[in-house]
Design a protein around this motif. Structure first.
Motif, PDB file in Angstrom:
ATOM      1  N   ALA A  54       0.829  -1.206   0.000  1.00 48.19           N
ATOM      2  CA  ALA A  54       0.000   0.000   0.000  1.00 48.19           C
ATOM      3  C   ALA A  54       0.860   1.252   0.000  1.00 48.19           C
ATOM      4  CB  ALA A  54      -0.931  -0.009   1.216  1.00 48.19           C
ATOM      5  N   LEU A  55       1.947   1.226   0.774  1.00 54.25           N
ATOM      6  CA  LEU A  55       2.831   2.394   0.823  1.00 54.25           C
ATOM      7  C   LEU A  55       3.586   2.565  -0.491  1.00 54.25           C
ATOM      8  CD1 LEU A  55       4.350   2.243   4.429  1.00 54.25           C
ATOM      9  CD2 LEU A  55       2.288   3.414   3.632  1.00 54.25           C
ATOM     10  N   ILE A  56       3.974   1.459  -1.096  1.00 54.08           N
ATOM     11  CA  ILE A  56       4.640   1.534  -2.397  1.00 54.08           C
ATOM     12  C   ILE A  56       3.701   2.142  -3.425  1.00 54.08           C
ATOM     13  CG2 ILE A  56       5.670   0.204  -4.279  1.00 54.08           C
ATOM     14  CD1 ILE A  56       6.614  -1.811  -2.176  1.00 54.08           C
ATOM     15  N   SER A  57       2.450   1.707  -3.408  1.00 55.78           N
ATOM     16  CA  SER A  57       1.460   2.233  -4.349  1.00 55.78           C
ATOM     17  C   SER A  57       1.269   3.732  -4.161  1.00 55.78           C
ATOM     18  CB  SER A  57       0.129   1.498  -4.148  1.00 55.78           C
ATOM     19  OG  SER A  57      -0.856   2.002  -5.026  1.00 55.78           O
ATOM     20  N   GLN A  58       1.225   4.174  -2.906  1.00 54.89           N
ATOM     21  CA  GLN A  58       1.088   5.607  -2.634  1.00 54.89           C
ATOM     22  C   GLN A  58       2.292   6.374  -3.163  1.00 54.89           C
ATOM     23  OE1 GLN A  58       0.418   6.129   1.586  1.00 54.89           O
ATOM     24  NE2 GLN A  58      -1.314   4.707   1.598  1.00 54.89           N
ATOM     25  N   GLU A  59       3.486   5.807  -2.976  1.00 51.78           N
ATOM     26  CA  GLU A  59       4.700   6.484  -3.424  1.00 51.78           C
ATOM     27  C   GLU A  59       4.774   6.510  -4.945  1.00 51.78           C
ATOM     28  OE1 GLU A  59       7.926   8.785  -2.688  1.00 51.78           O
ATOM     29  OE2 GLU A  59       6.534   7.966  -1.208  1.00 51.78           O
ATOM     30  N   ARG A 115       4.678   9.602  -9.896  1.00 42.57           N
ATOM     31  CA  ARG A 115       3.996   9.810 -11.179  1.00 42.57           C
ATOM     32  C   ARG A 115       3.560  11.271 -11.315  1.00 42.57           C
ATOM     33  NH1 ARG A 115       1.134   5.264 -12.467  1.00 42.57           N
ATOM     34  NH2 ARG A 115       0.030   5.471 -10.510  1.00 42.57           N
ATOM     35  N   GLN A 116       2.962  11.811 -10.242  1.00 39.93           N
ATOM     36  CA  GLN A 116       2.491  13.188 -10.272  1.00 39.93           C
ATOM     37  C   GLN A 116       3.660  14.157 -10.391  1.00 39.93           C
ATOM     38  OE1 GLN A 116      -0.841  13.764 -10.433  1.00 39.93           O
ATOM     39  NE2 GLN A 116      -0.272  15.864 -10.928  1.00 39.93           N
ATOM     40  N   GLN A 117       4.762  13.876  -9.699  1.00 41.19           N
ATOM     41  CA  GLN A 117       5.942  14.731  -9.799  1.00 41.19           C
ATOM     42  C   GLN A 117       6.487  14.747 -11.220  1.00 41.19           C
ATOM     43  OE1 GLN A 117       8.659  13.195  -6.855  1.00 41.19           O
ATOM     44  NE2 GLN A 117       7.689  14.295  -5.152  1.00 41.19           N
ATOM     45  N   PHE A 151       4.826  14.114 -13.962  1.00 36.26           N
ATOM     46  CA  PHE A 151       3.854  14.823 -14.801  1.00 36.26           C
ATOM     47  C   PHE A 151       4.042  16.327 -14.679  1.00 36.26           C
ATOM     48  CE2 PHE A 151      -0.636  16.441 -15.299  1.00 36.26           C
ATOM     49  CZ  PHE A 151      -0.680  16.268 -16.666  1.00 36.26           C
ATOM     50  N   GLN A 152       4.246  16.801 -13.446  1.00 34.83           N
ATOM     51  CA  GLN A 152       4.431  18.237 -13.221  1.00 34.83           C
ATOM     52  C   GLN A 152       5.727  18.733 -13.850  1.00 34.83           C
ATOM     53  OE1 GLN A 152       2.189  20.251 -12.027  1.00 34.83           O
ATOM     54  NE2 GLN A 152       0.758  18.622 -11.504  1.00 34.83           N
ATOM     55  N   GLN A 153       6.774  17.907 -13.807  1.00 39.63           N
ATOM     56  CA  GLN A 153       8.055  18.310 -14.392  1.00 39.63           C
ATOM     57  C   GLN A 153       7.955  18.541 -15.896  1.00 39.63           C
ATOM     58  OE1 GLN A 153      10.785  15.226 -13.272  1.00 39.63           O
ATOM     59  NE2 GLN A 153      10.888  15.861 -11.131  1.00 39.63           N
ATOM     60  N   PHE A 154       7.037  17.829 -16.527  1.00 40.97           N
ATOM     61  CA  PHE A 154       6.881  17.971 -17.970  1.00 40.97           C
ATOM     62  C   PHE A 154       5.689  18.850 -18.339  1.00 40.97           C
ATOM     63  CE2 PHE A 154       9.493  14.207 -17.601  1.00 40.97           C
ATOM     64  CZ  PHE A 154      10.418  14.396 -18.617  1.00 40.97           C
ATOM     65  N   GLY A 155       5.349  19.755 -17.436  1.00 42.58           N
ATOM     66  CA  GLY A 155       4.297  20.719 -17.742  1.00 42.58           C
ATOM     67  C   GLY A 155       3.076  20.521 -16.895  1.00 42.58           C
ATOM     68  N   GLY A 156       2.472  19.354 -16.963  1.00 43.42           N
ATOM     69  CA  GLY A 156       1.331  19.018 -16.114  1.00 43.42           C
ATOM     70  C   GLY A 156       0.097  19.856 -16.352  1.00 43.42           C
ATOM     71  N   ALA A 157      -0.021  20.474 -17.538  1.00 45.24           N
ATOM     72  CA  ALA A 157      -1.154  21.370 -17.765  1.00 45.24           C
ATOM     73  C   ALA A 157      -2.333  20.678 -18.447  1.00 45.24           C
ATOM     74  CB  ALA A 157      -0.702  22.561 -18.605  1.00 45.24           C
ATOM     75  N   LEU A 180      -3.209   9.258 -16.561  1.00 45.64           N
ATOM     76  CA  LEU A 180      -1.800   9.247 -16.184  1.00 45.64           C
ATOM     77  C   LEU A 180      -1.257   7.839 -16.005  1.00 45.64           C
ATOM     78  CD1 LEU A 180      -1.295  12.224 -13.703  1.00 45.64           C
ATOM     79  CD2 LEU A 180      -0.877  12.104 -16.149  1.00 45.64           C
ATOM     80  N   LYS A 181      -2.108   6.907 -15.543  1.00 44.21           N
ATOM     81  CA  LYS A 181      -1.627   5.539 -15.311  1.00 44.21           C
ATOM     82  C   LYS A 181      -1.253   4.856 -16.619  1.00 44.21           C
ATOM     83  CE  LYS A 181      -3.197   4.149 -10.789  1.00 44.21           C
ATOM     84  NZ  LYS A 181      -3.639   2.993  -9.999  1.00 44.21           N
ATOM     85  N   SER A 182      -1.938   5.213 -17.694  1.00 46.17           N
ATOM     86  CA  SER A 182      -1.583   4.653 -19.005  1.00 46.17           C
ATOM     87  C   SER A 182      -0.376   5.375 -19.575  1.00 46.17           C
ATOM     88  CB  SER A 182      -2.763   4.769 -19.973  1.00 46.17           C
ATOM     89  OG  SER A 182      -3.858   3.997 -19.522  1.00 46.17           O
ATOM     90  N   LEU A 183      -0.355   6.685 -19.392  1.00 50.81           N
ATOM     91  CA  LEU A 183       0.741   7.493 -19.914  1.00 50.81           C
ATOM     92  C   LEU A 183       2.039   7.223 -19.155  1.00 50.81           C
ATOM     93  CD1 LEU A 183       1.336   9.800 -21.965  1.00 50.81           C
ATOM     94  CD2 LEU A 183       0.906  11.412 -20.094  1.00 50.81           C
ATOM     95  N   LEU A 184       1.923   7.095 -17.823  1.00 50.34           N
ATOM     96  CA  LEU A 184       3.073   6.850 -16.954  1.00 50.34           C
ATOM     97  C   LEU A 184       2.746   5.647 -16.066  1.00 50.34           C
ATOM     98  CD1 LEU A 184       3.637  10.575 -15.864  1.00 50.34           C
ATOM     99  CD2 LEU A 184       4.936   9.330 -17.601  1.00 50.34           C
ATOM    100  N   PRO A 185       2.906   4.426 -16.590  1.00 45.84           N
ATOM    101  CA  PRO A 185       2.485   3.225 -15.851  1.00 45.84           C
ATOM    102  C   PRO A 185       3.280   2.997 -14.570  1.00 45.84           C
ATOM    103  CG  PRO A 185       3.720   2.624 -17.816  1.00 45.84           C
ATOM    104  CD  PRO A 185       3.478   4.096 -17.907  1.00 45.84           C
ATOM    105  N   ASP A 186       2.689   2.217 -13.663  1.00 48.14           N
ATOM    106  CA  ASP A 186       3.300   1.933 -12.361  1.00 48.14           C
ATOM    107  C   ASP A 186       4.721   1.391 -12.495  1.00 48.14           C
ATOM    108  OD1 ASP A 186       0.852   2.680 -11.431  1.00 48.14           O
ATOM    109  OD2 ASP A 186       0.369   0.800 -10.436  1.00 48.14           O
ATOM    110  N   GLU A 187       4.952   0.572 -13.533  1.00 43.83           N
ATOM    111  CA  GLU A 187       6.253  -0.082 -13.676  1.00 43.83           C
ATOM    112  C   GLU A 187       7.399   0.919 -13.796  1.00 43.83           C
ATOM    113  OE1 GLU A 187       3.559  -0.722 -15.490  1.00 43.83           O
ATOM    114  OE2 GLU A 187       3.013  -2.654 -14.587  1.00 43.83           O
ATOM    115  N   MET A 188       7.109   2.115 -14.275  1.00 46.15           N
ATOM    116  CA  MET A 188       8.146   3.139 -14.409  1.00 46.15           C
ATOM    117  C   MET A 188       8.703   3.564 -13.053  1.00 46.15           C
ATOM    118  SD  MET A 188       6.690   5.748 -17.333  1.00 46.15           S
ATOM    119  CE  MET A 188       8.036   6.897 -17.011  1.00 46.15           C
ATOM    120  N   PHE A 189       7.877   3.456 -12.010  1.00 50.30           N
ATOM    121  CA  PHE A 189       8.239   4.025 -10.718  1.00 50.30           C
ATOM    122  C   PHE A 189       8.361   3.001  -9.591  1.00 50.30           C
ATOM    123  CE2 PHE A 189       5.404   6.876 -13.121  1.00 50.30           C
ATOM    124  CZ  PHE A 189       6.284   7.913 -13.389  1.00 50.30           C
ATOM    125  N   ALA A 190       7.961   1.750  -9.859  1.00 49.47           N
ATOM    126  CA  ALA A 190       7.840   0.759  -8.781  1.00 49.47           C
ATOM    127  C   ALA A 190       9.144   0.546  -8.021  1.00 49.47           C
ATOM    128  CB  ALA A 190       7.333  -0.567  -9.350  1.00 49.47           C
TER     129      ALA A 190
END
Length: 439
Positions: free
Chosen positions: A306-311, A316-318, A320-326, A332-342
């Motif tokens: 659960a904590l990993i999922s929250q992180e 993912r949000q960070q 997204f924001q770095q690349f504009g986030g507008a 976002l989950k499709s654009l930036l899937p969990d595997e990128m950050f797990a």
């Protein structure tokens, strides 16, 4: 209230909770009675609606509301009773919800792990040792001059570092291929934007000249049709522009925040900023090695999913924001899937749990003087440092983040007392390049 607990696997727990029917039914009756005083129904005087009618009309909705609240409250009471520390929200599965019967439900959730600290000593740390030389300052000032310089057209042959304007047409086996042609395209020679040999082939050409280059696409090129392909590029050079660095004068100094003192003050402030950057880079390199050693020593520590999922969501949000986030309505989950950050998320969660336990066991506190010094150092790079300092102290979230950094640094200093530190002399550029921030 009856509670039974079961360990299903690892950190997962299953609580079966039974709540006496009276607790739910009495609360439902109490709310219906209070509501009856305000309900207006045709055929009844205000405040005189019989409870039988109230139960018929509103009983089910009120009961659902009460059931949700009682399950939430009783879950909190149960975990306190059983001395559990839930990590994340529970999954609730109701078993008995009927009126007149005891409420029963099953809550499944993960708990925080017990962190058994491993004694860390004699782990290896390599510390870069470097200084800012006059040559380093000269090099950075030259970078500044180029950044603020102007591009002017020249009549000579193109050299590496120049910008050229070209028309080009690529062919493979005599046929044009997609993306291989352009007109009026600007290109900086030496930038590595084009395939190997393309930019080198333009060096030595003058405006108005034409040339055909026989080249080969790299084997790892992203386009399958062009991987390793032999091609030709017909090139026409339209214009050559060369960079004229900015003059080392008051105008340049002001662009970098130096209003008085001329070149001497400019060099002084550039050197101080470089020294600060060097210090942070070396500390970052050392801290990274300490954190790597902490993770390695506690490799067996299991962390809640659960904590990993929250992180993962935070990272993912960070990103997204770095690349504009507008953009709106993006998945976002499709654009930036969990595997990128797990992997990074698990590391961050594990480090957080271990460092928290270390802070507790070492009895460390965020020293107010060190917090102040850290904020003042960060603020020193701004034109109005005092305003930045005041902003940090008026923003509790930002202040807490600095306090966390100070505590982390205190843990690092504590662990370094037992480390085997080897100093490695290097240049300023090597030290800056070696350092990478802790994830």
């Amino acid at each position: 209230m009856q509670v039974s607990i079961e360990t299903t696997s690892g950190l997962e727990r299953r609580l079966t909770v039974g709540v006496p029917a009276e607790r739910v039914d009495s609360e439902v009756d109490s709310r219906l009675q209070k509501a009856a005083g305000n309900v207006r129904l045709p055929g009844f005087r205000p405040g005189k609606v019989p409870m039988k009618i109230m139960r018929q009309r509103f009983g089910q909705g009120v009961r659902q509301e009460v059931l949700g609240e009682v399950m939430s409250q009783s879950f909190q009471e149960a975990v306190v009773q059983e001395k559990l520390r839930p990590a994340g929200q529970p999954s609730i599965e109701p078993r008995t919800l009927e009126a007149g019967k005891d409420l029963e439900y099953v809550a499944t959730f993960e708990v925080f792990p017990e962190v058994d600290l491993v004694e860390m000593k004699d782990f290896a740390v390599e510390k870069p040792v470097a200084e800012v030389t006059d040559e380093d300052v000269d090099n950075i000032i030259e970078v500044f001059r180029k950044q603020q310089g102007s591009w002017d057209e020249v009549e000579r042959a193109a050299q590496e570092g120049d910008k050229v304007n070209i028309d080009y047409a690529g062919t493979k086996d005599g046929e044009a291929f997609e993306g291989g042609s352009a007109e009026g395209s600007d290109l900086e020679l030496g930038s590595g934007r084009m395939i190997p040999g393309f930019e080198d082939g333009i060096v030595g050409m003058k405006a108005g000249e034409e040339k055909t280059l026989s080249l080969t696409f790299p084997e790892d090129y992203h386009n399958e049709d062009l991987k390793g392909a032999a091609v030709e590029f017909a090139i026409k050079l339209n214009k050559v522009t060369a960079l004229t660095p900015a003059e080392l004068n008051e105008d340049l100094f002001k662009l970098y925040g130096v209003e008085e003192g001329g070149e001497e003050q400019f060099r002084k402030e550039v050197g101080e900023n470089m020294a600060r950057e060097l210090k942070n880079a070396i500390e970052g390199k050392v801290k990274q090695q300490v954190m790597d050693a902490v993770i390695e020593a506690h490799e067996a520590l299991e962390v809640p999913r659960a904590l990993i999922s929250q992180e993962v969501d935070v990272l993912r949000q960070q990103t997204f924001q770095q690349f504009g986030g507008a953009a709106q309505n993006l998945d976002l989950k499709s654009l930036l899937p969990d595997e990128m950050f797990a992997e990074n998320a698990e590391r961050r969660v594990k480090l957080g749990l271990i460092l928290s336990e270390m802070i507790s066991q070492f009895e460390l506190k965020a020293d107010p003087d060190q917090v102040r010094a850290t904020i003042e150092e960060m603020a020193s790079t701004y034109q109005e440092p005092e305003e930045v300092v005041n902003w940090y102290y008026s923003n509790q979230e930002q202040l807490s983040s600095v306090e966390s950094k100070v505590l982390e640094d205190a843990v690092v200093e504590k662990l370094l007392e037992s480390a085997q530190i080897t100093e490695q002399e290097c240049s300023y550029q090597e030290a800056i390049g070696q350092a990478r921030p802790e994830a």
